[in-house]
Design a protein around this motif. Structure first.
Motif, PDB file in Angstrom:
ATOM      1  N   MET A  53      32.861  23.081  28.366  1.00 30.88           N
ATOM      2  CA  MET A  53      32.028  24.128  27.852  1.00 30.88           C
ATOM      3  C   MET A  53      30.988  24.488  28.814  1.00 30.88           C
ATOM      4  N   ASN A  54      31.042  25.880  29.060  1.00 31.15           N
ATOM      5  CA  ASN A  54      29.937  26.374  30.063  1.00 31.15           C
ATOM      6  C   ASN A  54      28.721  26.372  29.398  1.00 31.15           C
ATOM      7  N   ILE A  55      27.602  26.671  30.095  1.00 29.61           N
ATOM      8  CA  ILE A  55      26.439  26.600  29.874  1.00 29.61           C
ATOM      9  C   ILE A  55      25.971  27.236  28.439  1.00 29.61           C
ATOM     10  N   GLY A  63      27.671  39.932  29.343  1.00 31.62           N
ATOM     11  CA  GLY A  63      27.120  40.077  30.757  1.00 31.62           C
ATOM     12  C   GLY A  63      26.524  38.966  31.265  1.00 31.62           C
ATOM     13  N   LEU A  64      25.651  38.289  30.641  1.00 26.79           N
ATOM     14  CA  LEU A  64      25.128  36.949  30.919  1.00 26.79           C
ATOM     15  C   LEU A  64      25.852  35.972  31.203  1.00 26.79           C
ATOM     16  N   GLU A  65      26.949  35.691  30.410  1.00 28.76           N
ATOM     17  CA  GLU A  65      27.882  34.643  30.466  1.00 28.76           C
ATOM     18  C   GLU A  65      28.599  35.009  31.828  1.00 28.76           C
ATOM     19  N   ASP A  66      28.763  36.314  32.041  1.00 30.15           N
ATOM     20  CA  ASP A  66      29.763  36.406  33.209  1.00 30.15           C
ATOM     21  C   ASP A  66      28.876  36.304  34.795  1.00 30.15           C
ATOM     22  N   LEU A  67      27.557  36.583  34.289  1.00 32.48           N
ATOM     23  CA  LEU A  67      26.685  36.258  35.585  1.00 32.48           C
ATOM     24  C   LEU A  67      26.620  34.867  35.876  1.00 32.48           C
ATOM     25  N   LEU A 108      16.639  35.527  26.412  1.00 30.74           N
ATOM     26  CA  LEU A 108      17.495  34.589  25.533  1.00 30.74           C
ATOM     27  C   LEU A 108      16.330  33.732  24.929  1.00 30.74           C
ATOM     28  N   THR A 109      16.305  33.641  23.384  1.00 30.40           N
ATOM     29  CA  THR A 109      15.459  32.729  22.781  1.00 30.40           C
ATOM     30  C   THR A 109      16.255  31.821  21.920  1.00 30.40           C
TER      31      THR A 109
END
Length: 424
Positions: free
Chosen positions: A1-3, A21-25, A223-224
């Motif tokens: 799993m990624n973060i 977009g955040l996952e890609d970054l 992110l919350t």
């Protein structure tokens, strides 16, 4: 799993801007992120552990976390999640709180250690240098009143009343995100669910303050984490109405350990996911234990061990376990003075001089038994224990031999009514 996948499995994502977009970054590069902690007291409590642990999770995934202590915003007070305005503390008090919290976070996340160490900043460094005119011109002009009124932290307070001071808090937190974006290349802010409005306002501030917005690509995200609730409906982080602090002087390691041990079966797996770094496989095994052998409380013990070790130390954990076992077995003589002070912090205490005293007289003086007649009955009936050992001799005298390290004698009446006799 990624973060992000791990955070989703753990139930730690409440809201996120542009998830793809955040996952890609995050997959492409090491990202600098931050979370803010306003100094509203001289210690954090366990409600702050999720964002602290979140910083460590991102660090372990190769990213660069910043813990921002709000020495500046703490002077104002965040209206988010509150029904009334905070009392404003003096500058000296806020700075004292900020220093204490900075040290506390440093012990938990180990500032400066590792390949991508957690960094500490204090927003007092830049907010204190801004004039009122600076704030109005450099921040206020970028937000319409309608935009600010639409934020939950403000709209929820309109009827009950919100001062201009707290109304302006959003501007200050937006300045934080902008400053960290410009100085540290921060691209992600994380926080509690009540911070969504402040986080998105900060993102808007960054975009609106670019000199060449058409030429400069701005990739910033928010992110919350969810609001933590308990299965029984009571507020997480409190026991008997008192907050569970991370400072051992406010909440002893033993009390801290006991809080987690007493976790409801319905909550324990969720808390293991939220707070610990145990693997998916380990947590799933513990989940099976809860389902098949809940009476053994294996998951609760593991949760208590992981959290006490993380917040305090391995030594503090061992001490908490030793106190728990001594109280369960009644073998109190094995405890040290400091362990007795922890384990019997909330029991009635009666001070006496270091002189011999009859047990009957002691029971009456310390209000353990209401009268000498009742005291004699309690002793004869086997209801009185001295340092864990039953005493049925009505003529018994308490001497130095009954004082643990010459300081304490612990009297128990019945199964659970303890009284600490203090000879110090």
């Amino acid at each position: 799993m990624n973060i992000l996948e791990e955070l989703e499995w753990r139930g730690l994502i409440n809201q996120v801007t542009d998830r793809e977009g955040l996952e890609d970054l995050l997959n492409k590069q090491s990202v600098t992120l931050y979370c803010g902690f306003d100094p509203t007291a001289d210690s954090l409590h366990i409600g702050h552990l999720v964002p602290i642990v979140m910083l460590k999770r991102f660090q372990k995934a190769g990213h660069k976390p910043i813990a921002l202590v709000g020495g500046g915003t703490g002077m104002i007070g965040d209206p988010s999640g509150r029904s009334a305005e905070r009392n404003l503390n003096t500058a000296d008090v806020v700075m004292g709180y900020a220093n204490s919290i900075q040290e506390q976070i440093g012990r938990l996340v180990k500032f400066g250690e590792g390949e991508n160490p957690v960094v500490s900043r204090n927003n007092h460094d830049w907010l204190s240098n801004m004039t009122f005119i600076d704030v109005l011109r450099d921040a206020g002009k970028h937000f319409s009143i309608n935009y600010m009124l639409a934020k939950e932290s403000v709209s929820s307070r309109i009827e009950s009343g919100i001062t201009y001071t707290e109304f302006s808090y959003m501007l200050l937190q937006s300045i934080d995100y902008m400053k960290l974006y410009e100085e540290e290349n921060v691209q992600l802010q994380i926080g509690g669910s009540d911070q969504w409005g402040n986080i998105t306002a900060g993102m808007e501030m960054i975009r609106r303050t670019r000199e060449n917005p058409e030429e400069e690509e701005v990739n910033v995200f928010g992110l919350t984490v969810p609001l933590i609730t308990k299965a029984d409906g009571t507020k997480f982080g409190k026991t008997a109405g008192n907050a569970i602090w991370l400072d051992p002087e406010k909440t002893t390691p033993y009390e801290f350990y006991q809080f987690w041990i007493n976790t409801d079966d319905r909550d324990v797996v969720k808390f293991l996911k939220y707070f610990t770094f145990l693997s998916k496989e380990e947590i799933e095994e513990l989940e099976k234990e809860v389902e098949t052998q809940p009476e053994k409380r294996v998951a609760q013990r593991r949760l208590a061990e992981e959290m006490t070790k993380m917040v305090h130390s391995e030594e503090a954990l061992e001490q908490a376990i030793r106190i728990s076992e001594a109280l369960f077995s009644g073998n109190i003589k094995e405890l040290s003075i400091s362990e007795i002070e922890q384990g019997f912090k909330d029991v009635p205490t009666h001070a006496l001089d270091k002189e011999d005293i009859g047990l009957v007289d002691l029971l009456v003086q310390a209000k353990i038994s209401p009268s000498k007649r009742q005291a004699r009955e309690d002793i004869s009936n086997g209801a009185i224990y001295i340092n864990g050992e039953r005493q049925q001799d009505v003529a018994y005298t308490i001497t130095a031999n009954d004082r643990i390290e010459d300081v304490f004698t612990i009297i128990r009446r019945g199964k659970k009514k303890y009284t600490l006799i203090d000879f110090s």
